[in-house]
Design a protein around this motif. Structure first.
Motif, PDB file in Angstrom:
ATOM      1  N   LEU A  54       4.471  -0.587   2.621  1.00 14.07           N
ATOM      2  CA  LEU A  54       3.047  -0.915   2.699  1.00 14.07           C
ATOM      3  C   LEU A  54       2.727  -2.174   1.898  1.00 14.07           C
ATOM      4  CD1 LEU A  54       1.456   2.641   2.349  1.00 14.07           C
ATOM      5  CD2 LEU A  54       1.351   1.178   4.374  1.00 14.07           C
ATOM      6  N   LEU A  55       3.292  -2.289   0.710  1.00 16.85           N
ATOM      7  CA  LEU A  55       3.097  -3.484  -0.103  1.00 16.85           C
ATOM      8  C   LEU A  55       3.678  -4.720   0.584  1.00 16.85           C
ATOM      9  CD1 LEU A  55       3.888  -2.131  -3.684  1.00 16.85           C
ATOM     10  CD2 LEU A  55       1.711  -3.089  -2.923  1.00 16.85           C
ATOM     11  N   LEU A  56       4.852  -4.560   1.174  1.00 10.57           N
ATOM     12  CA  LEU A  56       5.488  -5.685   1.858  1.00 10.57           C
ATOM     13  C   LEU A  56       4.601  -6.196   2.984  1.00 10.57           C
ATOM     14  CD1 LEU A  56       7.947  -7.517   2.306  1.00 10.57           C
ATOM     15  CD2 LEU A  56       8.920  -5.701   3.749  1.00 10.57           C
ATOM     16  N   GLY A  57       4.079  -5.285   3.798  1.00  8.50           N
ATOM     17  CA  GLY A  57       3.205  -5.701   4.891  1.00  8.50           C
ATOM     18  C   GLY A  57       1.973  -6.430   4.402  1.00  8.50           C
ATOM     19  N   GLN A  58       1.406  -5.981   3.302  1.00  8.67           N
ATOM     20  CA  GLN A  58       0.199  -6.622   2.770  1.00  8.67           C
ATOM     21  C   GLN A  58       0.487  -8.036   2.262  1.00  8.67           C
ATOM     22  OE1 GLN A  58      -2.734  -3.863   0.647  1.00  8.67           O
ATOM     23  NE2 GLN A  58      -0.822  -2.707   0.502  1.00  8.67           N
ATOM     24  N   LEU A  59       1.594  -8.206   1.558  1.00  7.37           N
ATOM     25  CA  LEU A  59       1.928  -9.535   1.052  1.00  7.37           C
ATOM     26  C   LEU A  59       2.291 -10.498   2.179  1.00  7.37           C
ATOM     27  CD1 LEU A  59       3.883  -8.923  -2.275  1.00  7.37           C
ATOM     28  CD2 LEU A  59       1.558  -9.736  -1.959  1.00  7.37           C
ATOM     29  N   ILE A  60       2.903  -9.995   3.219  1.00  6.29           N
ATOM     30  CA  ILE A  60       3.193 -10.840   4.384  1.00  6.29           C
ATOM     31  C   ILE A  60       1.891 -11.376   4.968  1.00  6.29           C
ATOM     32  CG2 ILE A  60       4.028 -10.823   6.765  1.00  6.29           C
ATOM     33  CD1 ILE A  60       6.152  -8.786   5.854  1.00  6.29           C
ATOM     34  N   ALA A  61       0.890 -10.494   5.097  1.00  7.41           N
ATOM     35  CA  ALA A  61      -0.400 -10.908   5.659  1.00  7.41           C
ATOM     36  C   ALA A  61      -1.059 -11.970   4.792  1.00  7.41           C
ATOM     37  CB  ALA A  61      -1.321  -9.699   5.806  1.00  7.41           C
ATOM     38  N   ARG A  67       0.277 -14.057   2.595  1.00 10.73           N
ATOM     39  CA  ARG A  67       0.992 -15.328   2.619  1.00 10.73           C
ATOM     40  C   ARG A  67       0.865 -16.020   3.965  1.00 10.73           C
ATOM     41  NH1 ARG A  67       0.333 -14.536  -1.905  1.00 10.73           N
ATOM     42  NH2 ARG A  67       1.900 -14.106  -3.509  1.00 10.73           N
ATOM     43  N   SER A  68       0.705 -15.267   5.046  1.00  9.50           N
ATOM     44  CA  SER A  68       0.637 -15.879   6.375  1.00  9.50           C
ATOM     45  C   SER A  68      -0.687 -16.602   6.611  1.00  9.50           C
ATOM     46  CB  SER A  68       0.848 -14.827   7.467  1.00  9.50           C
ATOM     47  OG  SER A  68      -0.220 -13.892   7.498  1.00  9.50           O
ATOM     48  N   HIS A  69      -1.797 -16.056   6.060  1.00  8.40           N
ATOM     49  CA  HIS A  69      -3.081 -16.729   6.286  1.00  8.40           C
ATOM     50  C   HIS A  69      -3.578 -17.490   5.057  1.00  8.40           C
ATOM     51  CE1 HIS A  69      -5.107 -13.501   4.091  1.00  8.40           C
ATOM     52  NE2 HIS A  69      -4.782 -12.602   4.996  1.00  8.40           N
ATOM     53  N   GLY A  70      -2.771 -17.492   3.999  1.00 11.12           N
ATOM     54  CA  GLY A  70      -3.093 -18.314   2.839  1.00 11.12           C
ATOM     55  C   GLY A  70      -4.270 -17.839   2.023  1.00 11.12           C
ATOM     56  N   GLY A  71      -4.696 -16.599   2.211  1.00 11.13           N
ATOM     57  CA  GLY A  71      -5.821 -16.072   1.455  1.00 11.13           C
ATOM     58  C   GLY A  71      -5.368 -15.387   0.182  1.00 11.13           C
ATOM     59  N   ALA A  72      -6.293 -14.701  -0.445  1.00 14.99           N
ATOM     60  CA  ALA A  72      -6.004 -13.961  -1.670  1.00 14.99           C
ATOM     61  C   ALA A  72      -5.847 -12.478  -1.351  1.00 14.99           C
ATOM     62  CB  ALA A  72      -7.132 -14.160  -2.680  1.00 14.99           C
ATOM     63  N   LEU A  73      -5.010 -11.830  -2.106  1.00 12.58           N
ATOM     64  CA  LEU A  73      -4.822 -10.398  -1.950  1.00 12.58           C
ATOM     65  C   LEU A  73      -6.106  -9.674  -2.319  1.00 12.58           C
ATOM     66  CD1 LEU A  73      -2.665  -8.167  -1.361  1.00 12.58           C
ATOM     67  CD2 LEU A  73      -2.261  -8.116  -3.824  1.00 12.58           C
ATOM     68  N   GLU A  74      -6.622  -8.849  -1.415  1.00 15.54           N
ATOM     69  CA  GLU A  74      -7.824  -8.061  -1.689  1.00 15.54           C
ATOM     70  C   GLU A  74      -7.403  -6.782  -2.411  1.00 15.54           C
ATOM     71  OE1 GLU A  74      -9.990  -7.384   1.888  1.00 15.54           O
ATOM     72  OE2 GLU A  74     -10.083  -9.511   2.432  1.00 15.54           O
ATOM     73  N   TYR A  75      -7.696  -6.735  -3.701  1.00 18.17           N
ATOM     74  CA  TYR A  75      -7.189  -5.622  -4.502  1.00 18.17           C
ATOM     75  C   TYR A  75      -7.847  -4.292  -4.142  1.00 18.17           C
ATOM     76  CZ  TYR A  75      -4.669  -9.022  -7.269  1.00 18.17           C
ATOM     77  OH  TYR A  75      -3.804 -10.011  -7.673  1.00 18.17           O
ATOM     78  N   GLY A  76      -9.094  -4.337  -3.699  1.00 14.75           N
ATOM     79  CA  GLY A  76      -9.717  -3.101  -3.238  1.00 14.75           C
ATOM     80  C   GLY A  76      -9.002  -2.548  -2.021  1.00 14.75           C
ATOM     81  N   ALA A  79      -4.165  -4.244   7.532  1.00  7.81           N
ATOM     82  CA  ALA A  79      -5.232  -3.910   6.587  1.00  7.81           C
ATOM     83  C   ALA A  79      -5.638  -5.118   5.749  1.00  7.81           C
ATOM     84  CB  ALA A  79      -4.783  -2.771   5.671  1.00  7.81           C
ATOM     85  N   GLN A  80      -4.686  -6.006   5.471  1.00  9.74           N
ATOM     86  CA  GLN A  80      -4.996  -7.197   4.669  1.00  9.74           C
ATOM     87  C   GLN A  80      -5.377  -8.395   5.543  1.00  9.74           C
ATOM     88  OE1 GLN A  80      -5.427  -7.921   1.519  1.00  9.74           O
ATOM     89  NE2 GLN A  80      -4.686  -6.075   0.466  1.00  9.74           N
ATOM     90  N   GLY A  81      -5.739  -8.144   6.795  1.00  9.96           N
ATOM     91  CA  GLY A  81      -6.258  -9.207   7.646  1.00  9.96           C
ATOM     92  C   GLY A  81      -5.230  -9.985   8.419  1.00  9.96           C
ATOM     93  N   GLY A  82      -4.009  -9.466   8.530  1.00  8.63           N
ATOM     94  CA  GLY A  82      -2.993 -10.147   9.317  1.00  8.63           C
ATOM     95  C   GLY A  82      -3.328 -10.127  10.798  1.00  8.63           C
ATOM     96  N   SER A  83      -2.942 -11.194  11.486  1.00  7.46           N
ATOM     97  CA  SER A  83      -3.176 -11.269  12.926  1.00  7.46           C
ATOM     98  C   SER A  83      -2.118 -10.454  13.658  1.00  7.46           C
ATOM     99  CB  SER A  83      -3.102 -12.725  13.395  1.00  7.46           C
ATOM    100  OG  SER A  83      -3.116 -12.803  14.804  1.00  7.46           O
TER     101      SER A  83
END
Length: 302
Positions: A27-34, A36-45, A172-176
């Motif tokens: 789950l963490l891996l998927g979130q960090l991929i998202a 890094r892919s869109h260049g945004g910040a990790l949404e901690y909530g 969940a972290q906004g990945g396309s």
């Protein structure tokens, strides 16, 4: 120990919390991929809610599996910390009814979290993925499929951990959806299959007696170990392409899962019930967690 303290201890044992790592890391891996892919910040909530989904998912899995496998677990004389169930039902410390309702509650909680995340993140695919996570466990342990007994249960575990979970975190972290790095997910499939085979190694005698067609039952312990090694080597071969799909370079760090895989082959003889089989299973788990954790670490520090 007080009665309340003993009950808490029993529920902690039933929860098998060390296995949270199998769920949390993908789950963490998927979130960090998202991120890094869109260049945004990790949404901690969002991070907290995704990991809460994973927390309930892992509890649902262990509670529901304990309930479904209680008869086989009673036959198991070679259980380890990695296999054979939590033993709370076998030892009569928690009732089947209580554990069954706990599984239902966790299923409802992970669905509720997913609906909330889907609305908050405008990501409706999170709900079908949550249902898929529940469906995979149902197909694994319950009728009419009950594939853990009929053969193929290991494949369901592989799909859930290497496919559903990273994709859930990513969305969940906004990945396309169209930009998910499938080469990385594909590279992780073999090692997760290897890990699911490995955790069944200590249970081979009782699984055979219960007509449970796991890979160790069908191939024997050493045949299963060679299969595990081959699957891990396949992941290592695919890793450079998988890492490249997320902008990373696979280097010397892959020696960690390679060394763990080599150790699996060297740790013999390791019959069920021996201390050495626990070390062998731990080495298998280390290899799998390493190939998930290494790109995760690479994305975190990039």
């Amino acid at each position: 120990m007080t009665k309340a303290g003993a009950l808490l201890r029993d529920w902690i044992q039933a929860s098998r919390l060390p296995s949270q790592s199998y769920i949390a890391l993908p789950l963490l891996l998927g979130q960090l991929i998202a991120v890094r892919s869109h260049g945004g910040a990790l949404e901690y909530g969002t991070l907290a809610w995704v990991q809460l989904f994973g927390f309930f998912d892992q509890l649902f899995i262990v509670y529901a599996n304990d309930w479904a496998d209680q008869e086989t677990d009673r036959r198991n004389q070679t259980a380890t910390v990695f296999s054979g169930g939590s033993r709370v039902l076998v030892e009569g410390r928690i009732s089947p009814r209580a554990l069954g309702w706990a599984a239902v509650a966790c299923a409802g909680a992970l669905l509720a979290v997913s609906v909330g995340l889907a609305v908050a993140q405008n990501s409706p695919w999170l709900v079908p993925l949550a249902l898929a996570a529940l469906g995979l466990l149902w197909a694994y342990s319950y009728s009419p499929l009950r594939l853990s007994y009929r053969g193929g249960g290991e494949l369901l575990q592989m799909v859930g951990v290497a496919g559903v979970l990273p994709l859930y975190g990513y969305l969940a972290q906004g990945g396309s959806p169209g930009a998910f790095p499938w080469p990385l997910a594909v590279s992780l499939l073999p090692t997760h299959l290897a890990c699911s085979i490995a955790t069944a190694l200590p249970d081979e005698p009782s699984d055979r007696e219960s007509l449970k067609r796991t890979v160790p039952v069908r191939l024997g312990g050493e045949g299963a170990v060679w299969t595990i090694a081959a699957l891990n080597l396949l992941t290592l071969a695919l890793a450079p392409l998988g890492w490249a799909s997320v902008g990373l370079t696979a280097g010397w760090a892959l020696l960690v899962p390679a060394a763990a895989t080599f150790a699996v082959l060297c740790l013999r003889p390791a019959p069920p019930g021996s201390w050495l089989i626990q070390v062998r299973v731990a080495a298998c788990i280390t290899a799998t967690l390493a190939v998930v954790g290494l790109p995760l670490l690479g994305l975190a520090v990039r």
